[in-house]
Design a protein around this motif. Sequence first.
Motif, PDB file in Angstrom:
ATOM      1  N   ASP A 134       0.833  -1.202   0.000  1.00 56.32           N
ATOM      2  CA  ASP A 134       0.000   0.000   0.000  1.00 56.32           C
ATOM      3  C   ASP A 134       0.873   1.260   0.000  1.00 56.32           C
ATOM      4  O   ASP A 134       0.613   2.209  -0.717  1.00 56.32           O
ATOM      5  N   GLU A 137      -1.077  -2.193  -5.860  1.00 58.05           N
ATOM      6  CA  GLU A 137      -2.377  -2.734  -5.462  1.00 58.05           C
ATOM      7  C   GLU A 137      -2.382  -4.251  -5.566  1.00 58.05           C
ATOM      8  O   GLU A 137      -2.181  -4.815  -6.639  1.00 58.05           O
ATOM      9  N   LEU A 138      -2.595  -4.872  -4.443  1.00 61.34           N
ATOM     10  CA  LEU A 138      -2.708  -6.327  -4.397  1.00 61.34           C
ATOM     11  C   LEU A 138      -4.081  -6.753  -4.882  1.00 61.34           C
ATOM     12  O   LEU A 138      -5.063  -6.028  -4.709  1.00 61.34           O
ATOM     13  N   ASN A 139      -4.156  -7.921  -5.468  1.00 56.81           N
ATOM     14  CA  ASN A 139      -5.428  -8.512  -5.877  1.00 56.81           C
ATOM     15  C   ASN A 139      -5.420  -9.965  -5.415  1.00 56.81           C
ATOM     16  O   ASN A 139      -5.391 -10.891  -6.230  1.00 56.81           O
ATOM     17  N   THR A 159      -6.310 -13.660  -3.687  1.00 58.14           N
ATOM     18  CA  THR A 159      -7.405 -14.621  -3.599  1.00 58.14           C
ATOM     19  C   THR A 159      -7.170 -15.441  -2.336  1.00 58.14           C
ATOM     20  O   THR A 159      -6.053 -15.537  -1.837  1.00 58.14           O
ATOM     21  N   LEU A 161      -7.838  -4.714   2.426  1.00 58.28           N
ATOM     22  CA  LEU A 161      -8.049  -5.634   1.303  1.00 58.28           C
ATOM     23  C   LEU A 161      -9.520  -5.806   0.943  1.00 58.28           C
ATOM     24  O   LEU A 161      -9.834  -6.255  -0.164  1.00 58.28           O
ATOM     25  N   ARG A 172     -11.519  -3.762  -0.009  1.00 61.18           N
ATOM     26  CA  ARG A 172     -11.864  -2.961  -1.190  1.00 61.18           C
ATOM     27  C   ARG A 172     -11.466  -3.634  -2.504  1.00 61.18           C
ATOM     28  O   ARG A 172     -11.955  -3.239  -3.565  1.00 61.18           O
ATOM     29  N   VAL A 173     -10.559  -4.630  -2.448  1.00 58.88           N
ATOM     30  CA  VAL A 173     -10.092  -5.256  -3.689  1.00 58.88           C
ATOM     31  C   VAL A 173     -10.390  -6.753  -3.786  1.00 58.88           C
ATOM     32  O   VAL A 173     -10.320  -7.314  -4.881  1.00 58.88           O
ATOM     33  N   VAL A 174     -10.690  -7.389  -2.678  1.00 63.08           N
ATOM     34  CA  VAL A 174     -10.956  -8.830  -2.705  1.00 63.08           C
ATOM     35  C   VAL A 174     -12.365  -9.074  -3.246  1.00 63.08           C
ATOM     36  O   VAL A 174     -13.324  -8.465  -2.809  1.00 63.08           O
ATOM     37  N   GLU A 175     -12.437  -9.967  -4.210  1.00 61.26           N
ATOM     38  CA  GLU A 175     -13.730 -10.292  -4.813  1.00 61.26           C
ATOM     39  C   GLU A 175     -14.645 -10.958  -3.794  1.00 61.26           C
ATOM     40  O   GLU A 175     -14.181 -11.713  -2.933  1.00 61.26           O
ATOM     41  N   LYS A 215     -10.039 -20.764 -10.783  1.00 63.91           N
ATOM     42  CA  LYS A 215     -10.521 -19.604 -11.550  1.00 63.91           C
ATOM     43  C   LYS A 215     -10.948 -20.056 -12.938  1.00 63.91           C
ATOM     44  O   LYS A 215     -10.165 -20.599 -13.690  1.00 63.91           O
TER      45      LYS A 215
END
Length: 134
Positions: free
Chosen positions: A29, A34-36, A38, A63, A65-68, A133
């Motif tokens: 950060d 930006e990490l994505n 799973t 996280l 905000r970005v974790v699906e 995935k």
Amino acid sequence: MEFPSDRILRIFDKGIDVAHMRAAIAEADRIGFELNPTFIPFTPWVRYEELLTFEDFLVETGLARVVEPTALQTRLLLFKGSPLLQSPWLTDVDLVDRGFHLDWTHPDRRVEELWQQRRSEAEDAGAVRCCVKC
């Protein structure tokens, strides 16, 4: 990323702990990376209480905000021949042969109920998929 549990990280000898994960997330950060990540939270060795703190970890580290949304319901798919099948942590787990893979049932019914709840929530949001995935 790994599931944020010091106990699970020790079980699988990852060589890190949750504090290391938090530090790495903070550093990413800080430098604008930006990490994505799973996650696979539903595994035969996770404890119910660990699952309840997972969302808190995501919020606290930013996280969330970005974790699906699917990350909250993803369940481990145990393929035949997986080295995980030799794990001593699977001794109390019911396994059902499905040909290509083995279905498993967690020994703590609350874990199964929470998975069903999170899966329903993900279905309602249109965010269900397996741990592979697609």
